[in-house]
Scaffold this motif. Structure first.
Motif, PDB file in Angstrom:
ATOM      1  N   GLU A  81      -1.027  -5.259   9.204  1.00  0.00           N
ATOM      2  CA  GLU A  81      -0.160  -5.264   8.011  1.00  0.00           C
ATOM      3  C   GLU A  81      -0.210  -6.648   7.356  1.00  0.00           C
ATOM      4  OE1 GLU A  81       3.917  -4.028   8.773  1.00  0.00           O
ATOM      5  OE2 GLU A  81       4.620  -5.458   7.272  1.00  0.00           O
TER       6      GLU A  81
ATOM      7  N   ALA B 270      -5.086  -4.663   6.105  1.00  0.00           N
ATOM      8  CA  ALA B 270      -5.138  -5.470   4.880  1.00  0.00           C
ATOM      9  C   ALA B 270      -6.299  -6.465   4.899  1.00  0.00           C
ATOM     10  CB  ALA B 270      -3.814  -6.209   4.696  1.00  0.00           C
TER      11      ALA B 270
ATOM     12  N   ILE C 196       0.839  -1.197   0.000  1.00  0.00           N
ATOM     13  CA  ILE C 196       0.000   0.000   0.000  1.00  0.00           C
ATOM     14  C   ILE C 196       0.877   1.251   0.000  1.00  0.00           C
ATOM     15  CG2 ILE C 196      -0.264   0.137   2.529  1.00  0.00           C
ATOM     16  CD1 ILE C 196      -3.328   0.743   1.807  1.00  0.00           C
TER      17      ILE C 196
ATOM     18  N   TYR D   3      -0.468  -6.027   3.403  1.00  0.00           N
ATOM     19  CA  TYR D   3      -0.254  -4.728   2.759  1.00  0.00           C
ATOM     20  C   TYR D   3       1.232  -4.542   2.466  1.00  0.00           C
ATOM     21  CZ  TYR D   3      -4.726  -2.125   3.298  1.00  0.00           C
ATOM     22  OH  TYR D   3      -5.998  -1.622   3.174  1.00  0.00           O
TER      23      TYR D   3
END
Ligand code: NAD
Length: 333
Positions: A218, A177, A160, A238
């Protein structure tokens, strides 16, 4: 009949849906709900939307009195879906809501209940449920082509960018995520295996606690167990690019979708060879199919209603709990 749709939230995905709807034969973009007057003017011009079908976040309850709009498609940040869907339902219009439908299962159930009470239908933007390669694998699995299913692997992730975006703000995203991209592996594990999980385990890792603040996951690996004994192993992140692969393995064969959920083209193969299926614009097919669901009572192969979304949200709640506690979380079969 043609489904006349107003889009709420004129951001990047709303724009993608609007462009795809140009090719629809059963659905038409006729209205907008937006907080940004300059965007509304651009959309009016671009899609020929009359001023009487333009609303903002203060006045859209008045859509109740607009006989030229059948449904509102909510495409705002995740945490705003709950209130928006309930307000649209109270205005007596069908609702299509983007995924994740809400930020937890309790909210999701409230949305389902509100739509039921208002006598409107609630659908969720599960575009893969209409995608031809996906449907071909599901057809083959139902036919027994893979034998008894033993294993599913779902990999869902991308790196991201912009750290200031709403996706990294828990108040607007409801999570990291998992809420955004991991939900594809959860939803996929259900439609690929054809079963509902009865337990989950999960492990979270975080390499960048500055970018991924508290409340923003994450990376989470998670495992699901199904009543037949089949298991799933998935990754939501992510922090890794090009993770978009589904693998379904049975005693007599396998299917791989790679990419599995991107905007396309979806590609795949089975133990029998390359999957042959039409390449489509997902959102065009989705909106034409949803028009038939809402106006003609058509039944999709894989459900796209609010209850389907509550199942995914229940699993997400369980994954977060399992990651937090380190314990296996049992789900009702
Ligand atoms: P985006 O940031 O590009 O657009 C969000 C829109 O909501 C913007 O126009 C913004 O102005 C508006 N908005 C209204 N109130 C807001 C507020 N209080 N704070 C911030 N923005 C506000 O995001 P997006 O990528 O279009 O995502 C929107 C939704 O669509 C999300 O739920 C996302 O998960 C979903 N989505 C689904 C898919 C899919 O393939 N099905 C793909 C992308 C996004």
């Amino acid at each position: 009949p043609v489904l006349r749709v107003a889009i709420m939230g004129l951001g990047s995905y709303g724009t993608r849906v609007a462009e795809a709807m140009r090719a629809c034969t059963r659905a038409r973009l006729v209205g907008v709900i937006s907080g940004t007057p300059t965007k509304v003017r651009v959309w009016q011009e671009r899609y020929g939307i009359p001023a009487k079908n333009c609303y903002d976040y203060g006045n859209y309850d008045q859509i109740k009195n607009n006989r030229d709009i059948d449904a509102v498609y909510v495409i705002t940040p995740n945490a705003l879906h709950h209130d928006a869907v309930i307000r649209v339902a109270k205005a007596g219009k069908h609702v299509i809501c983007e995924k994740p439908m809400a930020v937890n299962a309790r909210q999701g159930q409230e949305m389902v209940d509100a739509c039921k009470a208002a006598g409107v239908q609630l659908l969720v933007g599960y575009r893969m449920h209409f995608e031809p390669h996906t449907l071909e694998v599901i057809r083959m699995r139902k036919e027994g082509a893979f034998g008894p299913i033993r294993f599913f692997q779902g990999l869902s992730g991308f790196i991201i960018g912009d750290p200031t975006q709403w996706r990294l703000n828990p108040a607007l995203s409801g999570g990291g995520a998992m809420m955004d991209i991991g939900i594809y592996s959860i939803n996929g594990s259900r439609y690929m295996t054809g079963e509902e999980p009865v337990w989950v385990t999960a492990q979270e890792t975080k390499t960048d606690p500055v970018k991924f603040i508290k409340g923003i996951d994450e990376t989470i690996q998670f495992q699901l167990g199904f009543p037949s004994g089949a298991v799933a192993s998935c990754l939501s992140t992510y922090n890794a690019n090009n993770l978009d692969r589904f693998f379904l393995d049975g005693a007599q064969g396998f299917a791989e979708l790679l990419p599995a959920t991107g905007y396309g083209p979806i590609q795949g193969r089975t133990h029998l060879g390359e999957l042959q299926a039409p390449i489509v614009t997902h959102q065009t097919v989705q909106m034409d199919e949803m028009a038939q669901i809402l106006l003609e009572g058509k039944q999709p192969v894989v459900p796209v209603d609010g209850r389907e979304a509550v199942k995914d949200l229940t699993i997400i709640d369980a994954i977060y709990k399992a990651a937090r506690t380190g314990q296996r979380v049992d789900l009702q079969a």
